[in-house]
Design a protein around this motif. Structure first.
Motif, mmCIF file in Angstrom:
data_model
loop_
_atom_site.group_PDB
_atom_site.id
_atom_site.type_symbol
_atom_site.label_atom_id
_atom_site.label_comp_id
_atom_site.label_asym_id
_atom_site.label_seq_id
_atom_site.Cartn_x
_atom_site.Cartn_y
_atom_site.Cartn_z
ATOM 1 N N ASN A 149 2.853 3.543 5.743
ATOM 2 C CA ASN A 149 3.473 4.702 5.114
ATOM 3 C C ASN A 149 3.199 4.717 3.609
ATOM 4 O O ASN A 149 2.819 5.742 3.051
ATOM 5 C CB ASN A 149 4.982 4.699 5.393
ATOM 6 C CG ASN A 149 5.611 6.054 5.124
ATOM 7 O OD1 ASN A 149 4.960 7.088 5.247
ATOM 8 N ND2 ASN A 149 6.880 6.051 4.762
ATOM 9 N N ASP A 150 3.399 3.564 2.977
ATOM 10 C CA ASP A 150 3.237 3.463 1.515
ATOM 11 C C ASP A 150 1.773 3.259 1.161
ATOM 12 O O ASP A 150 1.315 2.140 0.920
ATOM 13 C CB ASP A 150 4.092 2.303 0.991
ATOM 14 C CG ASP A 150 4.122 2.243 -0.529
ATOM 15 O OD1 ASP A 150 3.475 3.079 -1.179
ATOM 16 O OD2 ASP A 150 4.806 1.338 -1.057
ATOM 17 N N GLY A 151 1.069 4.377 1.166
ATOM 18 C CA GLY A 151 -0.348 4.333 0.859
ATOM 19 C C GLY A 151 -1.144 5.110 1.886
ATOM 20 O O GLY A 151 -1.608 6.232 1.625
ATOM 21 N N ALA A 181 -4.686 0.916 -7.200
ATOM 22 C CA ALA A 181 -3.809 0.037 -7.991
ATOM 23 C C ALA A 181 -2.510 0.720 -8.429
ATOM 24 O O ALA A 181 -2.039 0.515 -9.546
ATOM 25 C CB ALA A 181 -4.564 -0.490 -9.214
ATOM 26 N N GLU A 182 -1.960 1.536 -7.527
ATOM 27 C CA GLU A 182 -0.637 2.117 -7.822
ATOM 28 C C GLU A 182 0.445 1.071 -7.665
ATOM 29 O O GLU A 182 1.419 1.039 -8.410
ATOM 30 C CB GLU A 182 -0.363 3.298 -6.874
ATOM 31 C CG GLU A 182 0.908 4.092 -7.191
ATOM 32 C CD GLU A 182 2.187 3.480 -6.632
ATOM 33 O OE1 GLU A 182 3.271 3.753 -7.184
ATOM 34 O OE2 GLU A 182 2.121 2.710 -5.654
ATOM 35 N N ASP A 183 0.241 0.221 -6.626
ATOM 36 C CA ASP A 183 1.362 -0.583 -6.132
ATOM 37 C C ASP A 183 1.317 -2.031 -6.602
ATOM 38 O O ASP A 183 1.853 -2.920 -5.945
ATOM 39 C CB ASP A 183 1.399 -0.511 -4.600
ATOM 40 C CG ASP A 183 2.762 -0.054 -4.110
ATOM 41 O OD1 ASP A 183 3.729 -0.142 -4.886
ATOM 42 O OD2 ASP A 183 2.855 0.386 -2.943
ATOM 43 N N TYR A 184 0.708 -2.281 -7.775
ATOM 44 C CA TYR A 184 0.651 -3.633 -8.325
ATOM 45 C C TYR A 184 1.731 -3.831 -9.391
ATOM 46 O O TYR A 184 1.645 -4.697 -10.266
ATOM 47 C CB TYR A 184 -0.747 -3.930 -8.896
ATOM 48 C CG TYR A 184 -1.258 -5.325 -8.613
ATOM 49 C CD1 TYR A 184 -0.757 -6.425 -9.334
ATOM 50 C CD2 TYR A 184 -2.210 -5.569 -7.627
ATOM 51 C CE1 TYR A 184 -1.220 -7.710 -9.083
ATOM 52 C CE2 TYR A 184 -2.675 -6.851 -7.371
ATOM 53 C CZ TYR A 184 -2.169 -7.916 -8.100
ATOM 54 O OH TYR A 184 -2.631 -9.194 -7.851
ATOM 55 N N LEU A 223 1.036 12.891 -2.849
ATOM 56 C CA LEU A 223 1.664 12.523 -1.581
ATOM 57 C C LEU A 223 1.925 11.020 -1.580
ATOM 58 O O LEU A 223 1.011 10.232 -1.788
ATOM 59 C CB LEU A 223 0.761 12.872 -0.391
ATOM 60 C CG LEU A 223 0.204 14.294 -0.315
ATOM 61 C CD1 LEU A 223 -0.561 14.481 0.998
ATOM 62 C CD2 LEU A 223 1.320 15.323 -0.397
ATOM 63 N N ASP A 224 3.174 10.630 -1.357
ATOM 64 C CA ASP A 224 3.528 9.205 -1.360
ATOM 65 C C ASP A 224 4.608 8.958 -0.301
ATOM 66 O O ASP A 224 5.721 9.477 -0.426
ATOM 67 C CB ASP A 224 4.034 8.806 -2.760
ATOM 68 C CG ASP A 224 4.111 7.296 -2.945
ATOM 69 O OD1 ASP A 224 3.805 6.548 -2.001
ATOM 70 O OD2 ASP A 224 4.506 6.863 -4.047
ATOM 71 N N MET A 225 4.253 8.212 0.708
ATOM 72 C CA MET A 225 5.172 7.922 1.832
ATOM 73 C C MET A 225 5.552 9.214 2.557
ATOM 74 O O MET A 225 6.693 9.661 2.515
ATOM 75 C CB MET A 225 6.400 7.161 1.327
ATOM 76 C CG MET A 225 6.019 5.810 0.737
ATOM 77 S SD MET A 225 7.405 4.750 0.351
ATOM 78 C CE MET A 225 7.785 5.283 -1.318
HETATM 79 C C1 AHN Z 1 9.121 2.118 -8.647
HETATM 80 O O1 AHN Z 1 9.582 1.385 -7.821
HETATM 81 C C2 AHN Z 1 9.551 2.115 -10.045
HETATM 82 N N1 AHN Z 1 8.182 2.996 -8.327
HETATM 83 C C3 AHN Z 1 7.699 3.055 -6.988
HETATM 84 C C4 AHN Z 1 6.494 3.850 -6.865
HETATM 85 C C5 AHN Z 1 5.889 3.513 -5.585
HETATM 86 C C6 AHN Z 1 5.635 2.281 -5.129
HETATM 87 N N2 AHN Z 1 5.530 4.352 -4.679
HETATM 88 C C7 AHN Z 1 5.064 3.679 -3.683
HETATM 89 N N3 AHN Z 1 5.121 2.430 -3.907
#
Ligand code: AHN
Ligand code: ZN
Length: 332
Positions: A149-151, A181-184, A223-225
């Motif tokens: 989901n996350d990605g 590299a959003e989730d690092y 779009l995120d999750m």
């Molecule tokens: C924070 O937790 C500060 N931002 C989450 C952004 C994120 C991470 N979206 C998906 N994974």
């Protein structure tokens, strides 16, 4: 006598032409096409297809920067956009993570109608988090996540939209921007300051040096999750601040299509995400479609080892994908 032979077929042809024209006027098609430009056939987003694109990414394993799975998935994504007829740009950059790690990052951009000035950008991050640091079991806090989901969900929806665009182009140019590299962002156990700029490194890089000079678009959608069963999407705080009219445009489209149980017209959380930096550095008003609820916060398996394909629901992919298509195909 000779003349009448040529005259008769010409006369018949004229009669046929007149009848054809008058029929066309009776149906009203001619005048409607010209006068009311809002009538657009929006293609049908295929949720099974999107689901397969989500699964294909997850099948590589966690897409953590500096790993073989990450490199292989990057090649897969660029190849899919190529296959779907986009002009593909690869942005390679070494980006410094909060802990000093140099990440070999790659933003992948697929452009449709690259010569057109009127454009819309669609964003999603394609990397997955290196650690399940929100897992209920502390033993998993150093385990990389699958990020179904996350990605992968957002990218899967965007690949299906790319496939649809190849079959029928919307009027505007569309850029599909897969950021890395959003989730690092800093591990939960990190003792130093938890800065916003630790997140969304690929988006920060892109927004400061876009893939083409003088790049501009009307607006962006992130779009995120966007793949979990019964997900709810509220107006996200930064989106309200920087792109309120786009939030209304997207949520109205969703509600018109009957997806009001997903797209709730109320404000939810404010989230540090790719869209914040896209606005800060490139001044592109961008909204974030991100799962959030007052009771549960983010997605229930967010940053846990359970963010796998079991959590992906085709109905949610459809609601989000069809909504985004409605917006991009109706834009004039
Ligand atoms: C924070 O937790 C500060 N931002 C989450 C952004 C994120 C991470 N979206 C998906 N994974
Ligand atoms: Zn994440």
């Amino acid at each position: 006598m000779k003349r009448s032979y040529t005259f008769i077929p010409l006369f018949l042809l004229l009669c046929v032409a007149i009848v054809a024209c008058s029929n066309k006027n009776k149906t009203g098609m001619d005048s409607e096409d010209k006068e009311s430009k809002t009538i657009v056939n929006v293609p049908q987003f295929d949720a099974d297809s999107a689901y397969q694109y989500v699964k294909a990414q997850v099948d590589f394993g966690p897409r953590v920067p500096n790993t073989a799975a990450h490199r292989a998935c990057g090649d897969y994504l660029a190849q899919k956009l190529e296959q779907f007829g986009a002009k593909v740009y690869n942005q390679q950059a070494d980006l410094m993570a909060y802990d000093g790690t140099l990440l070999k990052a790659r933003n992948i951009i697929g452009a449709y109608k690259p010569e057109t000035k009127k454009r819309i950008a669609l964003f999603s991050h394609w990397d997955s988090r290196p650690w399940a640091d929100a897992d209920p079991d502390e033993k998993n806090h150093r385990t990389p996540i699958l990020g179904a989901n996350d990605g992968a969900s957002g990218v899967g929806v965007l690949l299906e939209i790319a496939r649809q665009i190849q079959q029928q182009q919307p009027e505007l140019g569309i850029d599909i921007i897969l950021v890395d590299a959003e989730d690092y962002g800093a591990h939960q156990s990190y003792k130093g300051a938890h800065k916003e700029e630790y997140w969304a490194l690929g988006a920060q890089y892109w927004a400061q040096s876009p893939h083409v000079q003088g790049y501009n678009v009307r607006f962006g959608i992130l779009l995120d999750m966007v793949g979990a069963k019964d997900a709810t999407f509220f107006y996200e705080g930064y989106s309200e601040e920087f792109a309120k009219n786009i939030n209304r445009k997207v949520w109205n489209a969703a509600n018109d299509l009957g997806y009001g149980r997903y797209f709730i017209k109320q404000q939810g959380a404010t989230v540090t995400d790719d869209h914040l930096f896209v606005y800060q550095h490139a001044r592109i008003p961008t909204v974030d479609i991100i799962q959030y609820s007052e009771e549960a916060g983010f997605y229930e398996n967010w940053h846990t080892v359970k963010d796998d394909m079991d959590g992906i629901d085709r109905n949610t992919l459809k609601a989000v994908g069809q909504t985004v298509m409605e917006v991009i195909y109706k834009e004039k």
